[in-house]
Design an enzyme around this catalytic site. Structure first.
Site: not given
Length: 319
Positions: A157, A230
């Site tokens: 992330d 995404h």
């Protein structure tokens, strides 16, 4: 005789917006009450934030502890006074064909980062004692660092976060809004994951949804048309082709006994429209109705927007 040159005024000192990720974090969202004495006590507690942080750090044996405070649109005039930051507004609900980015209440955000959770607990105890009954807790989520910075979907992330000189340039308001220079917009959402459904997908499918390889986080090529990943939907460029970054300090959270697994999204940005555009692309799709497929496995349960004022503004609220 030489003419005097005008010295540039340095921007106000920011809060700990760009502090590094730590082993633990907490996200505390509060609602300010409407009682006659609420505003004065809230201002006093906000102004004392630096003192509370200092008290925690004194007993931390050198461990890291950072606190960033955001203030929402509903109470800006009451608590801070004066015109609000130019883009500050309540979180705007986004409804797509399949998924919705919900808007929830919240007037104050405390984003806490620490090397250990006990420091966070100590700070929150002192903070809530100081606020007394002037606030109610809307959300309190404690996160943890997982597998060297991965989320619970098992992907790295924050790999697109700015760094170096690009970090303050992407996160801190500048000359475009001089009254609020040194501040930052911040958006938070609490996502819950359907882990069984996600784990039911093969690695290639997961990588196609995210837009990165699972093992080492290498970006996959952008789709030329149709369904976008995404990663692609969250890449924002303006009309001049300039790409605008945000700082993500997301953290996983979990309660295995309740079957609850999630990611707390927190995005800091110099420009609120960048985060809002990103979310519209995710939930509505680009092109519609091709929404971000990660939303088929991750559902937001909260959505709030705040502004993080420069440190002198926060410290001076009780003057």
């Amino acid at each position: 005789m030489t003419q005097a040159t005008e010295r540039a005024v340095p921007p106000p000192e920011p809060q700990d917006v760009t502090a590094p990720l730590t082993a633990a974090a907490a996200f505390l969202v509060l609602r300010v009450g409407d009682g006659p004495d609420s505003d004065a006590r809230v201002r006093s507690t906000l102004a004392a934030t630096s003192d509370l942080v200092k008290n925690v750090r004194i007993g931390a044996d050198g461990a890291a502890f950072h606190c960033t405070v955001g203030i929402g649109h509903r109470v800006w005039e009451r608590v801070v006074g004066g015109p609000p930051p130019r883009e500050l507004a309540p979180f705007r609900e986004i409804t797509g064909a399949s998924h919705t980015a919900v808007a929830t209440e919240g007037d104050l955000l405390y984003h806490l980062r620490a090397d250990s959770t006990d420091l966070i607990v100590r700070f929150e105890m002192m903070l809530l004692d100081s606020f007394g009954d002037t606030v109610t807790t809307v959300d309190e989520t404690t996160g943890f660092r997982y597998r060297h910075g991965r989320d619970l979907l098992d992907f790295a992330d924050g790999t697109a976060n700015p760094d170096g000189a690009g970090l303050p340039a992407a996160t801190l308001v500048g000359e475009e809004d001089p009254a609020h220079a040194g501040g930052s917009y911040v958006v938070v959402q609490r996502y819950l994951h359907d882990m069984a459904a996600w784990r039911g997908q093969d690695v290639a499918t997961q990588e196609g949804i995210v837009g990165r390889t699972k093992f080492d986080g290498v970006e996959l090529p952008d789709a030329e048309e149709g369904q976008k990943s995404h990663k692609t939907l969250c890449t924002i460029t303006d009309d001049d082709g300039v790409e605008h970054d945000i700082l993500r300090d997301n953290m996983p959270f979990a309660s295995p006994g309740r079957g609850e697994y999630g990611t707390y999204f927190i995005g800091y940005s110099r420009r609120l429209w960048v985060v809002e555009t990103m979310l519209r692309r995710m939930f509505v799709g680009d092109p519609p109705p091709l929404h971000d497929r990660i939303l088929d496995y991750s559902t937001p349960t909260t959505g709030c927007t705040f502004f993080v004022p420069a440190r002198p503004v926060l410290d001076g609220l009780d003057d």
